[in-house]
Design a protein around this motif. Sequence first.
Motif, PDB file in Angstrom:
ATOM      1  N   VAL A 187       0.856  -1.183   0.000  1.00 27.48           N
ATOM      2  CA  VAL A 187       0.000   0.000   0.000  1.00 27.48           C
ATOM      3  C   VAL A 187       0.892   1.233   0.000  1.00 27.48           C
ATOM      4  O   VAL A 187       2.009   1.205   0.533  1.00 27.48           O
ATOM      5  CB  VAL A 187      -0.946   0.024   1.227  1.00 27.48           C
ATOM      6  CG1 VAL A 187      -0.177   0.234   2.526  1.00 27.48           C
ATOM      7  CG2 VAL A 187      -2.021   1.093   1.068  1.00 27.48           C
ATOM      8  N   ILE A 188       0.397   2.299  -0.624  1.00 28.81           N
ATOM      9  CA  ILE A 188       1.094   3.583  -0.606  1.00 28.81           C
ATOM     10  C   ILE A 188       0.397   4.491   0.402  1.00 28.81           C
ATOM     11  O   ILE A 188      -0.823   4.630   0.383  1.00 28.81           O
ATOM     12  CB  ILE A 188       1.090   4.235  -2.001  1.00 28.81           C
ATOM     13  CG1 ILE A 188       1.987   3.437  -2.964  1.00 28.81           C
ATOM     14  CG2 ILE A 188       1.557   5.687  -1.927  1.00 28.81           C
ATOM     15  CD1 ILE A 188       1.926   3.915  -4.400  1.00 28.81           C
ATOM     16  N   ALA A 189       1.188   5.089   1.281  1.00 30.29           N
ATOM     17  CA  ALA A 189       0.654   6.037   2.261  1.00 30.29           C
ATOM     18  C   ALA A 189       1.499   7.306   2.210  1.00 30.29           C
ATOM     19  O   ALA A 189       2.579   7.334   1.607  1.00 30.29           O
ATOM     20  CB  ALA A 189       0.681   5.426   3.661  1.00 30.29           C
ATOM     21  N   TYR A 190       0.998   8.357   2.859  1.00 23.20           N
ATOM     22  CA  TYR A 190       1.693   9.640   2.866  1.00 23.20           C
ATOM     23  C   TYR A 190       1.753  10.169   4.295  1.00 23.20           C
ATOM     24  O   TYR A 190       0.773  10.093   5.039  1.00 23.20           O
ATOM     25  CB  TYR A 190       0.969  10.650   1.971  1.00 23.20           C
ATOM     26  CG  TYR A 190       0.730  10.143   0.564  1.00 23.20           C
ATOM     27  CD1 TYR A 190       1.738  10.193  -0.391  1.00 23.20           C
ATOM     28  CD2 TYR A 190      -0.500   9.591   0.203  1.00 23.20           C
ATOM     29  CE1 TYR A 190       1.533   9.716  -1.677  1.00 23.20           C
ATOM     30  CE2 TYR A 190      -0.716   9.113  -1.081  1.00 23.20           C
ATOM     31  CZ  TYR A 190       0.303   9.173  -2.016  1.00 23.20           C
ATOM     32  OH  TYR A 190       0.102   8.693  -3.281  1.00 23.20           O
ATOM     33  N   ALA A 191       2.905  10.709   4.668  1.00 21.03           N
ATOM     34  CA  ALA A 191       3.076  11.241   6.018  1.00 21.03           C
ATOM     35  C   ALA A 191       4.181  12.292   6.000  1.00 21.03           C
ATOM     36  O   ALA A 191       5.069  12.257   5.135  1.00 21.03           O
ATOM     37  CB  ALA A 191       3.433  10.121   6.994  1.00 21.03           C
ATOM     38  N   PRO A 192       4.154  13.225   6.948  1.00 22.28           N
ATOM     39  CA  PRO A 192       5.263  14.182   7.051  1.00 22.28           C
ATOM     40  C   PRO A 192       6.563  13.443   7.371  1.00 22.28           C
ATOM     41  O   PRO A 192       6.543  12.332   7.913  1.00 22.28           O
ATOM     42  CB  PRO A 192       4.839  15.083   8.222  1.00 22.28           C
ATOM     43  CG  PRO A 192       3.361  14.907   8.329  1.00 22.28           C
ATOM     44  CD  PRO A 192       3.090  13.491   7.937  1.00 22.28           C
ATOM     45  N   ALA A 193       7.680  14.041   7.037  1.00 24.74           N
ATOM     46  CA  ALA A 193       8.965  13.440   7.382  1.00 24.74           C
ATOM     47  C   ALA A 193       9.017  13.205   8.890  1.00 24.74           C
ATOM     48  O   ALA A 193       8.523  14.008   9.681  1.00 24.74           O
ATOM     49  CB  ALA A 193      10.106  14.356   6.947  1.00 24.74           C
TER      50      ALA A 193
END
Length: 251
Positions: A187-193
């Motif tokens: 799965v692809i997810a997105y988060a701040p560094a």
Amino acid sequence: MKKITTLAIILLSVFSLQAKKVKFAVDMGTYTINPNGIHLMSDFQMAIGLAADWDPSTLSLTQEGSSSIYSVIVNIPAFTKYEFKFVNGIYGYEAEFVPDQSRVGYSFNDNRWLYVDSLKNDTTFVGAIPFSGNAPAGKKLIRFLVDMSNETSVSSNGVHVAGNFQAQTWNTKNNILYSFGGGVYEVIAYAPAGNYEFKYYNGNTSGDTETVPASCATNNNRTHNLIADTILPTVCYKACVSCALASVFEY
């Protein structure tokens, strides 16, 4: 004629019950906008009533105010994997170049992809993806991969990942993984560094969690310091390494 109309209504009702609202958005940044507009080409265009899939000219995106973001909301069947690309114009050669981290990747497939796994009465939206980019503004892409090949069975509720990278932290139902084959789920997810902890789940409850070996665990969790768009190494469920290596170490 009446029978045909009734059948059409029934089919539309069934589709509506199985459909999910999904918002696709692209941030064009400093790109010059083609006079023909911004479009989306995909493998779900026929499912929403258009004449053909992968037509770069029929699914238009609308500019959000005076911003550089263009978007569209569609109703598409849930529990399905979809592929797509954004197009700055109306021709296939005007489609974006999708970076490695975001593309399907297998068999030289360079499309973006998304698995729609919910029938909730809301709109699935991952954020505005930069044209030819990976992640919404202020975030990094992280692609999770786990190999379930050594497991006796995979839960009918699916394979999930949860951790403190999620907006709703440690939610075992929000991030389901999809398998392109070979027993590997992703799965692809997105988060701040940032530095994150996570685990994989053979199911969608806290009781379905894997036990992470001590040699690769922090606080009994897997970890990753997210500083750039990243495809994580494929690991075997409940192991620190690939299933091939895990099998060698077991004997």
